[in-house]
Design a protein around this motif. Structure first.
Motif, PDB file in Angstrom:
ATOM      1  N   UNK A   6       0.860  -1.181   0.000  1.00  8.65           N
ATOM      2  CA  UNK A   6       0.000   0.000   0.000  1.00  8.65           C
ATOM      3  C   UNK A   6       0.900   1.235   0.000  1.00  8.65           C
ATOM      4  N   UNK A   7       0.325   2.374  -0.394  1.00 11.69           N
ATOM      5  CA  UNK A   7       1.032   3.649  -0.338  1.00 11.69           C
ATOM      6  C   UNK A   7       0.561   4.414   0.888  1.00 11.69           C
ATOM      7  N   UNK A   8       1.494   4.729   1.787  1.00 10.29           N
ATOM      8  CA  UNK A   8       1.135   5.536   2.942  1.00 10.29           C
ATOM      9  C   UNK A   8       0.780   6.945   2.482  1.00 10.29           C
ATOM     10  N   UNK A   9      -0.276   7.481   3.036  1.00  8.29           N
ATOM     11  CA  UNK A   9      -0.882   8.705   2.512  1.00  8.29           C
ATOM     12  C   UNK A   9       0.012   9.930   2.664  1.00  8.29           C
ATOM     13  N   UNK A  10       0.436  10.240   3.859  1.00  8.75           N
ATOM     14  CA  UNK A  10       1.247  11.433   4.079  1.00  8.75           C
ATOM     15  C   UNK A  10       2.693  11.225   3.619  1.00  8.75           C
ATOM     16  N   UNK A  11       3.279  10.103   3.963  1.00 12.67           N
ATOM     17  CA  UNK A  11       4.696   9.891   3.694  1.00 12.67           C
ATOM     18  C   UNK A  11       4.976   9.516   2.240  1.00 12.67           C
ATOM     19  N   UNK A  12       3.997   8.868   1.589  1.00  7.03           N
ATOM     20  CA  UNK A  12       4.202   8.394   0.223  1.00  7.03           C
ATOM     21  C   UNK A  12       4.991   7.115   0.137  1.00  7.03           C
ATOM     22  N   UNK A  13       5.328   6.514   1.263  1.00 10.86           N
ATOM     23  CA  UNK A  13       6.131   5.295   1.282  1.00 10.86           C
ATOM     24  C   UNK A  13       5.302   4.089   0.873  1.00 10.86           C
ATOM     25  N   UNK A  14       5.900   3.219   0.076  1.00 11.00           N
ATOM     26  CA  UNK A  14       5.279   1.947  -0.289  1.00 11.00           C
ATOM     27  C   UNK A  14       5.696   0.908   0.742  1.00 11.00           C
ATOM     28  N   UNK A  15       4.702   0.240   1.341  1.00 13.86           N
ATOM     29  CA  UNK A  15       4.967  -0.689   2.433  1.00 13.86           C
ATOM     30  C   UNK A  15       4.092  -1.927   2.280  1.00 13.86           C
ATOM     31  N   UNK A  16       4.589  -3.055   2.703  1.00 13.21           N
ATOM     32  CA  UNK A  16       3.868  -4.318   2.557  1.00 13.21           C
ATOM     33  C   UNK A  16       2.498  -4.260   3.229  1.00 13.21           C
ATOM     34  N   UNK A  17       1.499  -4.760   2.537  1.00 14.45           N
ATOM     35  CA  UNK A  17       0.145  -4.786   3.086  1.00 14.45           C
ATOM     36  C   UNK A  17       0.073  -5.545   4.401  1.00 14.45           C
ATOM     37  N   UNK A  18       0.940  -6.540   4.545  1.00 15.41           N
ATOM     38  CA  UNK A  18       0.875  -7.410   5.719  1.00 15.41           C
ATOM     39  C   UNK A  18       1.449  -6.766   6.977  1.00 15.41           C
ATOM     40  N   UNK A  35     -13.767   7.364   2.729  1.00 13.30           N
ATOM     41  CA  UNK A  35     -13.486   8.598   2.000  1.00 13.30           C
ATOM     42  C   UNK A  35     -12.507   9.505   2.746  1.00 13.30           C
ATOM     43  N   UNK A  36     -12.300   9.275   4.041  1.00 13.04           N
ATOM     44  CA  UNK A  36     -11.295  10.085   4.737  1.00 13.04           C
ATOM     45  C   UNK A  36     -10.303   9.238   5.527  1.00 13.04           C
ATOM     46  N   UNK A  37     -10.411   7.909   5.506  1.00 17.41           N
ATOM     47  CA  UNK A  37      -9.433   7.045   6.154  1.00 17.41           C
ATOM     48  C   UNK A  37      -8.348   6.625   5.157  1.00 17.41           C
ATOM     49  N   UNK A  38      -7.113   6.624   5.620  1.00 18.92           N
ATOM     50  CA  UNK A  38      -5.973   6.312   4.751  1.00 18.92           C
ATOM     51  C   UNK A  38      -4.926   5.510   5.532  1.00 18.92           C
ATOM     52  N   UNK A  39      -4.129   4.704   4.835  1.00 17.50           N
ATOM     53  CA  UNK A  39      -3.015   4.045   5.511  1.00 17.50           C
ATOM     54  C   UNK A  39      -1.897   5.042   5.802  1.00 17.50           C
ATOM     55  N   UNK A  40      -1.275   4.928   6.968  1.00 19.93           N
ATOM     56  CA  UNK A  40      -0.159   5.815   7.293  1.00 19.93           C
ATOM     57  C   UNK A  40       0.770   5.155   8.302  1.00 19.93           C
ATOM     58  N   UNK A  41       2.024   5.509   8.214  1.00 17.19           N
ATOM     59  CA  UNK A  41       3.042   5.027   9.146  1.00 17.19           C
ATOM     60  C   UNK A  41       2.645   5.369  10.588  1.00 17.19           C
ATOM     61  N   UNK A  42       2.849   4.438  11.484  1.00 10.99           N
ATOM     62  CA  UNK A  42       2.446   4.615  12.876  1.00 10.99           C
ATOM     63  C   UNK A  42       3.082   5.859  13.491  1.00 10.99           C
ATOM     64  N   UNK A  43       4.370   6.068  13.240  1.00 12.56           N
ATOM     65  CA  UNK A  43       5.068   7.211  13.829  1.00 12.56           C
ATOM     66  C   UNK A  43       4.552   8.526  13.267  1.00 12.56           C
ATOM     67  N   UNK A  44       4.351   8.588  11.949  1.00 13.98           N
ATOM     68  CA  UNK A  44       3.840   9.802  11.324  1.00 13.98           C
ATOM     69  C   UNK A  44       2.416  10.075  11.787  1.00 13.98           C
TER      70      UNK A  44
END
Length: 379
Positions: free
Chosen positions: A205-217, A250-259
């Motif tokens: 998945x693509x993290x929303x704010x950071x733009x990082x690609x990270x494993x779905x798992x 519509x307003x939930x997104x994946x994001x890094x825990x720290x960010x």
């Protein structure tokens, strides 16, 4: 929600109803294109969709330039791409939400193309015109870029909103998108793996704010995991994670825990210090600024929330304001969000995500992705 008064609109409609005029295209018929010739003959403040060829940019009542375009504010349409007489043209005002995609300085290749524009038939540059456009589309392609109309929008979906502005428009949009299929908070995990999948790596998945690609798992709560970011924080409305705003894709997104932790429940604004693990993001004690390429996405997601949740289904009336104060049920700053909305137009990826949420999960759409011009009309 800060909405514009309807007095001017009501007065216009009352005056129009008293005038004896020839048959004209009305709001219900606005989706059926009329010719430029018909538009020139029907300058009575009615709403119509006009189909014509882009023949230049008007700069004065009788002047249309065909190169060296000074800005993105206007274009001229004619029934033939070879038309040079301004008397056979209609001048089109381009609202800010559509300038990046249909302004001639930014898009000179539009010259000679046939487009549909929906707006109000009223003089512009003291010349027959089409103002306050609500939809622009290149004929046959469904849109000219960031602000174009998506051909995946179901026919008639936005008919109840046609011709409305301000509070009346917000009420109509609420009626259209209300009552959607809700997800559980657990189902959001799996949905985000689809809606925010990396197009270049189906396992990520693509993290929303950071733009990082990270494993779905790697979804979870540990550092460097990704989790479910509420761009409208739960504390700004107290809605938690029960089915409703707390689980609305519509307003939930994946994001890094720290960010995600750095953002917390802060309002959105410009400025601050650089955020670790989030390139081009900034934050201070009470606000957060995401990277430029998702600023418009943030704004449109929050505008959706403010229109969808009006306090009538067991949740708080969620509203956008222009403050940085953390008040319950309010989120800011709307002036900044409007600027982000204009500077970062709707992308193809954003439209695709909207279509996916509509077709596969919730059965409702984000109106501010489909019709970016609605934002300025409401706030």
């Amino acid at each position: 929600m800060r909405r514009r008064p309807l007095g001017a609109l009501v007065l216009t409609l009352l005056l129009s109803s008293l005038l004896l005029v020839a048959p004209r295209p009305d709001t219900a018929a606005a989706a059926t294109p009329i010719t430029v010739t018909q538009a020139i003959a029907t300058q009575n403040s009615s709403v119509a969709t006009v189909r014509g060829y882009v023949v230049g940019q008007p700069t004065a009542t009788s002047t249309v330039v065909t190169s060296g375009f000074p800005n993105d504010y206007a274009l001229a349409l004619a029934d033939s791409p070879g038309t040079t007489s301004t008397s056979q043209m209609v001048y089109v005002q381009i609202p800010s939400a559509f300038r990046a995609s249909f302004g001639l300085r930014s898009n000179p290749s539009l010259m000679g193309k046939q487009i549909d524009v929906t707006g109000t038939l009223a003089a512009y540059f003291s010349h027959p015109g089409l103002k306050d456009g609500t939809a622009f589309a290149v004929v046959g392609s469904g849109g000219g870029g960031g602000g174009g109309t998506d051909p995946s929008i179901p026919a008639g979906y936005y008919d109840p909103a046609a011709g409305k502005s301000g509070a009346a428009l917000a009420t109509a949009l609420h009626g259209i998108i209300d009552g959607h299929t809700t997800l559980t908070y657990a189902q959001v995990w799996e949905a985000l793996k689809v809606t925010d999948a990396d197009p270049n790596n189906s396992s990520n998945v693509i993290e929303f704010y950071s733009g990082r690609s990270i494993a779905k798992t790697t979804n979870g709560g540990d550092p460097d995991d990704w989790n479910r970011e509420h761009t409208w924080p739960q504390s700004h409305g107290g809605f938690g994670t029960s089915n409703g705003p707390g689980t609305d894709l519509h307003h939930l997104r994946p994001e890094d825990v720290t960010v995600n932790s750095t953002r917390g429940n802060k309002d959105f604004d410009n400025g601050g210090s650089a955020v670790a693990q989030c390139p081009d993001c900034f934050s201070d004690a009470d606000s957060f600024e995401p990277r430029d390429s998702v600023k418009g996405d943030v704004a449109r997601g929050l505008m959706y929330v403010a229109v969808r949740y009006e306090g009538g289904d067991g949740f708080a009336d969620l509203e956008l304001n222009d403050s940085i104060n953390g008040s319950t049920a309010y989120l800011g700053k709307i002036s900044v969000l409007l600027a982000w909305h204009a500077a970062d137009p709707v992308s193809a990826a954003e439209r695709a995500r909207n279509n996916l949420i509509y077709g596969s999960y919730q059965g409702n759409r984000n109106p501010f992705i489909d019709h970016p011009e609605y934002a300025e009309s409401i706030w």
